[in-house]
Design a protein around this motif. Structure first.
Motif, PDB file in Angstrom:
ATOM      1  N   MET A   1     -13.334  24.020 -28.186  1.00 43.69           N
ATOM      2  CA  MET A   1     -12.538  23.001 -27.536  1.00 43.69           C
ATOM      3  C   MET A   1     -11.114  23.119 -28.066  1.00 43.69           C
ATOM      4  SD  MET A   1     -13.389  18.954 -27.140  1.00 43.69           S
ATOM      5  CE  MET A   1     -14.902  19.332 -26.309  1.00 43.69           C
ATOM      6  N   PRO A   2     -10.119  23.075 -27.185  1.00 41.85           N
ATOM      7  CA  PRO A   2      -8.741  23.182 -27.643  1.00 41.85           C
ATOM      8  C   PRO A   2      -8.418  22.089 -28.683  1.00 41.85           C
ATOM      9  CG  PRO A   2      -8.840  23.359 -25.258  1.00 41.85           C
ATOM     10  CD  PRO A   2     -10.212  23.000 -25.729  1.00 41.85           C
ATOM     11  N   ALA A   3      -7.548  22.457 -29.621  1.00 46.20           N
ATOM     12  CA  ALA A   3      -7.235  21.561 -30.737  1.00 46.20           C
ATOM     13  C   ALA A   3      -6.645  20.232 -30.270  1.00 46.20           C
ATOM     14  CB  ALA A   3      -6.274  22.260 -31.702  1.00 46.20           C
ATOM     15  N   ARG A   4      -5.811  20.247 -29.242  1.00 48.06           N
ATOM     16  CA  ARG A   4      -5.192  19.001 -28.770  1.00 48.06           C
ATOM     17  C   ARG A   4      -6.238  18.044 -28.203  1.00 48.06           C
ATOM     18  NH1 ARG A   4       0.282  19.921 -25.578  1.00 48.06           N
ATOM     19  NH2 ARG A   4       0.634  17.818 -26.326  1.00 48.06           N
ATOM     20  N   ILE A   5      -7.185  18.579 -27.447  1.00 51.60           N
ATOM     21  CA  ILE A   5      -8.240  17.732 -26.880  1.00 51.60           C
ATOM     22  C   ILE A   5      -9.126  17.203 -27.999  1.00 51.60           C
ATOM     23  CG2 ILE A   5     -10.290  17.718 -25.409  1.00 51.60           C
ATOM     24  CD1 ILE A   5      -8.832  19.714 -23.599  1.00 51.60           C
ATOM     25  N   ASP A   6      -9.451  18.066 -28.946  1.00 56.12           N
ATOM     26  CA  ASP A   6     -10.275  17.658 -30.083  1.00 56.12           C
ATOM     27  C   ASP A   6      -9.593  16.531 -30.869  1.00 56.12           C
ATOM     28  OD1 ASP A   6     -12.694  18.249 -31.744  1.00 56.12           O
ATOM     29  OD2 ASP A   6     -11.146  18.620 -33.258  1.00 56.12           O
ATOM     30  N   THR A   7      -8.312  16.662 -31.117  1.00 59.07           N
ATOM     31  CA  THR A   7      -7.554  15.633 -31.847  1.00 59.07           C
ATOM     32  C   THR A   7      -7.523  14.330 -31.057  1.00 59.07           C
ATOM     33  OG1 THR A   7      -6.188  17.336 -32.860  1.00 59.07           O
ATOM     34  CG2 THR A   7      -5.333  15.090 -32.905  1.00 59.07           C
ATOM     35  N   LEU A   8      -7.292  14.429 -29.766  1.00 57.03           N
ATOM     36  CA  LEU A   8      -7.280  13.240 -28.916  1.00 57.03           C
ATOM     37  C   LEU A   8      -8.639  12.540 -28.930  1.00 57.03           C
ATOM     38  CD1 LEU A   8      -5.750  11.495 -26.830  1.00 57.03           C
ATOM     39  CD2 LEU A   8      -6.644  13.035 -25.084  1.00 57.03           C
ATOM     40  N   CYS A   9      -9.705  13.309 -28.832  1.00 53.48           N
ATOM     41  CA  CYS A   9     -11.054  12.731 -28.846  1.00 53.48           C
ATOM     42  C   CYS A   9     -11.361  12.053 -30.179  1.00 53.48           C
ATOM     43  CB  CYS A   9     -12.101  13.799 -28.539  1.00 53.48           C
ATOM     44  SG  CYS A   9     -12.114  14.335 -26.824  1.00 53.48           S
ATOM     45  N   ARG A  10     -10.910  12.652 -31.272  1.00 48.38           N
ATOM     46  CA  ARG A  10     -11.145  12.040 -32.586  1.00 48.38           C
ATOM     47  C   ARG A  10     -10.384  10.717 -32.719  1.00 48.38           C
ATOM     48  NH1 ARG A  10     -14.124  15.496 -35.367  1.00 48.38           N
ATOM     49  NH2 ARG A  10     -13.966  17.683 -34.841  1.00 48.38           N
ATOM     50  N   ARG A  11      -9.147  10.680 -32.225  1.00 45.63           N
ATOM     51  CA  ARG A  11      -8.382   9.422 -32.260  1.00 45.63           C
ATOM     52  C   ARG A  11      -9.026   8.362 -31.391  1.00 45.63           C
ATOM     53  NH1 ARG A  11      -2.767  11.057 -30.799  1.00 45.63           N
ATOM     54  NH2 ARG A  11      -2.739  12.950 -31.998  1.00 45.63           N
ATOM     55  N   TRP A  12      -9.475   8.788 -30.241  1.00 50.88           N
ATOM     56  CA  TRP A  12     -10.126   7.910 -29.287  1.00 50.88           C
ATOM     57  C   TRP A  12     -11.404   7.321 -29.895  1.00 50.88           C
ATOM     58  CZ3 TRP A  12     -13.993  10.644 -25.901  1.00 50.88           C
ATOM     59  CH2 TRP A  12     -14.509   9.840 -24.895  1.00 50.88           C
TER      60      TRP A  12
END
Length: 172
Positions: A1-12
């Motif tokens: 999974m791209p890092a930006r999506i992964d980071t967004l999902c973790r924040r979410w």
């Protein structure tokens, strides 16, 4: 999974429980609407009729409510998210394949009538699976309860639409 999506999902997933449930539902509802609009517009563009399948016609609204709003989300979250993603987490720390496979199974068992319905179910399945995966990483994240509630809200909306159509409030 791209890092930006992964980071967004973790924040979410780190949002407080009810904010998380509301944002997952709202986000998946927006995505659902976009996918449905794209499917209907592309079908109209090529002149294909939209599927008109009413498999619920012979079933009473109370039975539909109990089975689809109360029972199905509890069972399906266990079968399509909790157990497979628990196994996926044991096999890999990366979320992409476990989430994609679970969403594919979720979709394949939801809409067999039309490919457009399967695409819609796959997108919703991705949201449910990603919500479960990332919420499970939070201390006291309650991923099972969160996904069950979001799934119940989705099915309640579908049940409400069925009720409105049968009541004659909206055209079928």
């Amino acid at each position: 999974m791209p890092a930006r999506i992964d980071t967004l999902c973790r924040r979410w997933a780190a949002l407080p429980f009810w904010y998380f449930v509301v944002t997952v539902y709202g986000g998946s509802l927006l995505i659902k609407i976009v996918v449905m609009l794209l499917i209907s517009e592309s079908a109209r563009a090529v002149g294909a009729p939209l599927p008109d399948v009413d498999v619920l016609a012979p079933v009473g609204l109370t039975a539909i409510f109990i089975s689809s709003v109360l029972v199905a989300p509890v069972l399906e979250t266990a079968v399509y998210q909790a157990i497979p993603l628990w196994l996926g987490r044991r096999l890999t720390a990366k979320p992409f394949w476990p989430i994609a496979i679970c969403a594919g199974v979720f979709a394949s068992l939801h809409y067999q009538q039309a490919a457009s319905g399967m695409l819609h179910a796959f997108v919703v399945g991705l949201m449910f699976c990603a919500a479960y995966w990332y919420r499970a990483e939070q201390p006291d994240g309650q991923p099972y309860l969160a996904v069950v509630l979001v799934h119940m809200l989705h099915n309640l909306l579908a049940w409400g639409t069925e009720w409105a159509q049968r009541s004659g409030l909206v055209p079928t």
